[in-house]
Write an enzyme that holds these catalytic residues in place. Structure first.
Site, mmCIF file in Angstrom:
data_model
loop_
_atom_site.group_PDB
_atom_site.id
_atom_site.type_symbol
_atom_site.label_atom_id
_atom_site.label_comp_id
_atom_site.label_asym_id
_atom_site.label_seq_id
_atom_site.Cartn_x
_atom_site.Cartn_y
_atom_site.Cartn_z
ATOM 1 N N HIS A 33 -31.413 7.387 18.737
ATOM 2 C CA HIS A 33 -31.216 6.423 17.652
ATOM 3 C C HIS A 33 -31.116 7.097 16.283
ATOM 4 O O HIS A 33 -30.659 6.486 15.323
ATOM 5 C CB HIS A 33 -32.327 5.359 17.658
ATOM 6 C CG HIS A 33 -33.649 5.808 17.116
ATOM 7 N ND1 HIS A 33 -34.703 6.177 17.925
ATOM 8 C CD2 HIS A 33 -34.103 5.943 15.847
ATOM 9 C CE1 HIS A 33 -35.749 6.508 17.169
ATOM 10 N NE2 HIS A 33 -35.411 6.372 15.896
ATOM 11 N N ASP A 63 -33.656 7.471 24.988
ATOM 12 C CA ASP A 63 -33.561 7.650 23.541
ATOM 13 C C ASP A 63 -33.654 9.129 23.156
ATOM 14 O O ASP A 63 -34.269 9.485 22.152
ATOM 15 C CB ASP A 63 -34.639 6.847 22.802
ATOM 16 C CG ASP A 63 -34.318 6.676 21.315
ATOM 17 O OD1 ASP A 63 -33.158 6.920 20.935
ATOM 18 O OD2 ASP A 63 -35.228 6.338 20.547
ATOM 19 N N GLY A 136 -38.242 8.259 9.634
ATOM 20 C CA GLY A 136 -37.955 9.642 9.260
ATOM 21 C C GLY A 136 -38.673 10.629 10.155
ATOM 22 O O GLY A 136 -38.259 11.777 10.305
ATOM 23 N N ASN A 137 -39.773 10.179 10.786
ATOM 24 C CA ASN A 137 -40.475 11.008 11.770
ATOM 25 C C ASN A 137 -39.726 11.056 13.103
ATOM 26 O O ASN A 137 -39.929 11.972 13.907
ATOM 27 C CB ASN A 137 -41.880 10.485 12.043
ATOM 28 C CG ASN A 137 -42.929 11.026 11.104
ATOM 29 O OD1 ASN A 137 -43.551 10.279 10.349
ATOM 30 N ND2 ASN A 137 -43.141 12.325 11.136
ATOM 31 N N SER A 138 -38.893 10.061 13.356
ATOM 32 C CA SER A 138 -38.203 9.951 14.644
ATOM 33 C C SER A 138 -37.471 11.235 14.996
ATOM 34 O O SER A 138 -36.729 11.785 14.177
ATOM 35 C CB SER A 138 -37.208 8.792 14.617
ATOM 36 O OG SER A 138 -37.862 7.565 14.601
ATOM 37 N N LEU A 191 -32.677 4.365 43.401
ATOM 38 C CA LEU A 191 -33.464 3.810 44.493
ATOM 39 C C LEU A 191 -32.822 2.553 45.064
ATOM 40 O O LEU A 191 -32.630 2.434 46.269
ATOM 41 C CB LEU A 191 -34.890 3.512 44.004
ATOM 42 C CG LEU A 191 -35.896 3.025 45.054
ATOM 43 C CD1 LEU A 191 -35.994 4.009 46.211
ATOM 44 C CD2 LEU A 191 -37.255 2.824 44.404
ATOM 45 N N GLY A 192 -32.498 1.591 44.203
ATOM 46 C CA GLY A 192 -31.813 0.391 44.665
ATOM 47 C C GLY A 192 -32.714 -0.788 44.942
ATOM 48 O O GLY A 192 -32.512 -1.513 45.926
#
Length: 247
Positions: A33, A63, A136-138, A191-192
């Site tokens: 992101h 992410d 901003g830490n992301s 897996l399904g």
């Protein structure tokens, strides 16, 4: 990072985030992101030098994103810890650029591990922390007291005064980043099945001592799960010897 984005009116919007030097060749690990939709990415190193970056690959399901710069200086890759050994109560340190304040360090403890069900990503297995994390830490590192990366700071719990944040475990992030670095994409086993948590009624009916596990609801035809003999209402309690506490 600085990432100009453009809307339909071609207005540039400046975004920002943090990252981790994954390899000495300039490969950098961050959040998807943080770089999603960016028309241009500029990486500013700890010494102030700036370099343009290209996106090697993105994985919205976790992410995680991997970008790369061509630096004309020696880079030092971060050291990663085994996030499976992270425990609640241990000290942790968040590093990044919250609200544009570069090279900020905040300290807290790991308040939980294996946190899921937040609706932030398709695949969730977060480390929860009370170390102060802000926009901003992301994409920046959550490290242990030895300076080893145990997670990627990703999500802030938005309830007023909560002070709770979440990080992608380093083991998961590294697996994804390695695949992206080599081929630009991520492949996963399939897996399904569809599944739901164990209810009080099911726990009582099957005389379980707790509500751990996942109840199989639907099985995709000709899927690996079907071939392996899974049946509707099976309860998966462990996998490869590891207890399955939740779906």
């Amino acid at each position: 990072f600085r990432m100009p984005r453009s809307d339909k009116k071609e207005q540039k919007i400046l975004g920002g985030g943090s990252g981790i030097i994954f390899k000495e060749d300039g490969t950098i690990l961050t959040n998807n992101h943080v770089v999603k939709g960016a028309s241009k990415i500029t990486v500013k190193l700890y010494n102030g030098n700036e370099y343009p970056a290209e996106v090697l690959g993105q994985d919205p399901q976790t992410d995680v994103a991997v970008i790369k710069i061509k630096a004309n200086e020696k880079l030092t890759a971060a050291k990663f810890a085994n996030s499976d050994e992270v425990e609640s109560g241990q000290w942790c340190i968040a590093v990044g650029s919250p609200l544009g304040l570069e090279q900020t360090v905040t300290v807290g403890v790991v308040s939980a591990v294996g946190r899921s069900g937040l609706g932030a990503a398709a695949i969730e297995d977060f480390i929860q922390t009370d170390a102060s994390i802000n926009p901003g830490n992301s994409g920046g590192p959550l490290v242990d007291i030895m300076g080893r990366v145990i997670g990627i700071n990703t999500l802030i719990f938005t309830a007023p005064g909560s002070g709770i944040s979440f990080a992608i475990p380093s083991n998961l992030a590294v697996k994804v980043a390695e695949q992206i670095s080599k081929g630009g994409a991520v492949s996963r086993p399939y897996l399904g099945i569809s599944m739901v948590p164990v209810t009080d009624e099911l726990s009582d009916h099957f005389e379980l001592k707790d509500k751990q596990g996942a109840v199989v609801m639907e099985i995709t035809e000709k899927s690996p799960a079907a071939k392996a003999g899974f049946r509707k209402m099976d309860i998966i309690r462990s996998f490869n010897g590891k207890e399955m506490k939740t779906t």
